[in-house]
Motif scaffolding. Sequence first.
Motif, short mmCIF file in Angstrom:
data_model
loop_
_atom_site.label_atom_id
_atom_site.label_comp_id
_atom_site.label_asym_id
_atom_site.label_seq_id
_atom_site.Cartn_x
_atom_site.Cartn_y
_atom_site.Cartn_z
N PHE A 152 -2.74 -76.30 -122.77
CA PHE A 152 -3.87 -75.82 -123.55
C PHE A 152 -4.42 -76.95 -124.41
N LYS A 153 -5.75 -77.01 -124.49
CA LYS A 153 -6.43 -77.96 -125.35
C LYS A 153 -7.48 -77.20 -126.16
N VAL A 154 -7.86 -77.74 -127.29
CA VAL A 154 -8.95 -77.18 -128.08
C VAL A 154 -10.06 -78.21 -128.13
N GLN A 155 -11.20 -77.88 -127.54
CA GLN A 155 -12.34 -78.78 -127.45
C GLN A 155 -13.47 -78.22 -128.30
N ASP A 156 -13.66 -78.79 -129.49
CA ASP A 156 -14.69 -78.34 -130.43
C ASP A 156 -14.64 -76.83 -130.63
N GLY A 157 -13.43 -76.33 -130.90
CA GLY A 157 -13.28 -74.93 -131.22
C GLY A 157 -13.17 -74.01 -130.02
N ILE A 158 -13.15 -74.54 -128.81
CA ILE A 158 -13.03 -73.73 -127.60
C ILE A 158 -11.70 -74.06 -126.94
N MET A 159 -10.88 -73.05 -126.69
CA MET A 159 -9.57 -73.27 -126.06
C MET A 159 -9.73 -73.39 -124.55
N VAL A 160 -9.14 -74.42 -123.99
CA VAL A 160 -9.27 -74.73 -122.56
C VAL A 160 -7.88 -74.83 -121.95
N LEU A 161 -7.66 -74.17 -120.84
CA LEU A 161 -6.45 -74.31 -120.05
C LEU A 161 -6.73 -75.36 -118.98
N ASP A 162 -5.91 -76.41 -118.98
CA ASP A 162 -6.23 -77.59 -118.17
C ASP A 162 -5.03 -77.99 -117.33
N ALA A 163 -5.26 -78.24 -116.04
CA ALA A 163 -4.25 -78.79 -115.14
C ALA A 163 -4.89 -79.95 -114.39
N PRO A 164 -4.95 -81.13 -114.99
CA PRO A 164 -5.70 -82.25 -114.42
C PRO A 164 -5.23 -82.70 -113.05
N SER A 165 -3.95 -82.53 -112.76
CA SER A 165 -3.42 -83.03 -111.48
C SER A 165 -4.05 -82.33 -110.29
N ILE A 166 -4.54 -81.09 -110.47
CA ILE A 166 -5.18 -80.37 -109.36
C ILE A 166 -6.65 -80.10 -109.64
N TYR A 187 -7.98 -78.39 -112.10
CA TYR A 187 -8.22 -77.02 -112.55
C TYR A 187 -8.52 -77.00 -114.05
N LYS A 188 -9.48 -76.15 -114.44
CA LYS A 188 -9.80 -75.96 -115.85
C LYS A 188 -10.39 -74.56 -116.01
N MET A 189 -9.93 -73.85 -117.04
CA MET A 189 -10.44 -72.51 -117.30
C MET A 189 -10.61 -72.31 -118.81
N TRP A 190 -11.73 -71.68 -119.18
CA TRP A 190 -11.97 -71.44 -120.59
C TRP A 190 -12.86 -70.21 -120.77
N PHE A 191 -12.74 -69.61 -121.95
CA PHE A 191 -13.64 -68.53 -122.34
C PHE A 191 -14.82 -69.14 -123.08
N ASP A 192 -16.00 -68.60 -122.83
CA ASP A 192 -17.22 -69.05 -123.50
C ASP A 192 -17.83 -67.84 -124.21
N LEU A 193 -17.63 -67.78 -125.53
CA LEU A 193 -18.12 -66.65 -126.31
C LEU A 193 -19.23 -67.12 -127.24
N ARG A 194 -20.22 -66.26 -127.43
CA ARG A 194 -21.37 -66.61 -128.28
C ARG A 194 -21.86 -65.36 -128.98
N VAL A 195 -22.07 -65.46 -130.28
CA VAL A 195 -22.63 -64.36 -131.06
C VAL A 195 -23.83 -64.88 -131.84
N ARG A 243 -22.15 -62.62 -126.18
CA ARG A 243 -21.81 -63.06 -124.83
C ARG A 243 -20.32 -63.27 -124.66
N PHE A 244 -19.82 -62.84 -123.52
CA PHE A 244 -18.43 -63.08 -123.14
C PHE A 244 -18.43 -63.60 -121.71
N ALA A 245 -17.96 -64.81 -121.55
CA ALA A 245 -17.96 -65.44 -120.23
C ALA A 245 -16.60 -66.07 -119.94
N VAL A 246 -16.23 -66.04 -118.68
CA VAL A 246 -15.05 -66.74 -118.19
C VAL A 246 -15.54 -67.78 -117.19
N LYS A 247 -15.17 -69.04 -117.43
CA LYS A 247 -15.64 -70.14 -116.58
C LYS A 247 -14.43 -70.91 -116.06
N THR A 248 -14.48 -71.26 -114.78
CA THR A 248 -13.32 -71.89 -114.15
C THR A 248 -13.76 -72.99 -113.18
#
Length: 473
Positions: free
Chosen positions: A50-64, A66-74, A111-116
């Motif tokens: 897990f990484k935190v990129q400017d307040g957004i938590m990102v699940l990261d597996a660089p070897s393959i 892969y990257k997944m994060w939630f994108d929320l906006r109010v 907004r609630f988004a899942v991006k992968t």
Amino acid sequence: MITNTIAVMKKTFLFIATALLTTSLAAQENKQETAVNQYGQEVVSTDGQFKVQDGIMVLDAPSIGYKMWFDLRVQGDAAVFFGGPDFTDAKLDGSENSSHIGNGMSIRRARFAVKTQIDRNWYAELDTDWADGVCELKDAILSYTGVPGLEIKAGNFKENFSLQRNTSSRYLMFMERPMVTALAPSRHLGLGATWSKNWFWASAGVFGPELKGSEEATAKNDNNKDYGRNVGLAYTGKIAIRPLYKNPNTGLHIGGAVSYRNPSAASTDGYKVARYSSRNTTSINRKKYLDTDAINGLDHELLWTAELAGFHRGLRYETAYITRGAFLDKDVNPLGTQWAKGWYAQASYLLFGGRQNYDSDGAKPTRITPGRSWGDVELAFRYELCDFNTTDYFGGCAEAYSFGINFYPMKNIKFVINYQYNNNDRYANGKGKLYVGHDASGKPTKDYTKVVESDGKAGVDYHMISMRFQVAF
């Protein structure tokens, strides 16, 4: 001598420790094992982090890849309106007056988004909006990105046509897009491709229905079930040139787009019907002063736009002209082509040394870089004109002058204050539902043909002050 030896030993120990730690992390990052998923199938399991990129938590597996994060906006909005005619001499339902503009508040977007990034070649996204407690589908995308500079996209997404439409609401210069943007297509189900390299950017796609909400889905399904109607395809292409792409502090965007559109079975205005309408650049005042009402007998539509935009350090500017024509079936409606049109020009400047930025792959503005540790402040001005008075349908014409202040206390928080003056003509009566002046006897009238100008004025003019808080996390 002893001091030098100790210093060398410290450096050597630090070097070895760093190397061992790096090797350990790399081994952990690339560690894979066989596991069983919830369906009883054997799968390859890869360690991630897990990484935190400017307040957004990102699940990261660089070897393959892969990257997944939630994108929320109010975005929370409020607005007050003043200076407009209330037509209090027109008594509707006792003391109520439908022409009065009510102040208000709203959650503009939730907004609630899942991006992968599934791997290095494939990207997927699901984006929804929950404002007003109603779920609305935004993006539902599968993209292939395996060729550098090329993206092939399928699903529900924005057509690449209008620069303002394609700019994320997070990075808009003002709270709302210009009125004329109502003529530009937004999200539709389709297939598209984009090519970007250095100074050249191009996009083309074929699109079907608008999957905005339940009303559009019902219209589409009923037209298919009851009448066997095709969904109605649209073809959209765009080109942008960026001659200053090598300069990190200055950018120039010169673009143009065209779209050919068949009647849509998902239209809530009716099949083979065109209708051009827009609010006065606000979501709080729900009145659509500009509205042609139904233009029956639609055969097809043709849209085109020309746009110029750019930035120089803290300065950002943008202008565009958009027009949309309804070509009619002469057997149903003998009138000629009905053209709606408009344009806008806007500019902003960061006061404390910040820098404007441009997304080369998306050919659109993106997030600013603030000039101070505490953030930055941006001043903005816009003029816009929207003319829905076609040859035979008088939907109204409006202009607006806007001034904005944007405060960025950190990269994912934004506060906005907008002032706006709206000037509507006598034809902007909301399909005949709104008062636009007084007749010869001095009585309020909704009929633009009966309006007698007083002091050279006709139509509803008013001022607006609006505010927004925005957070992305």
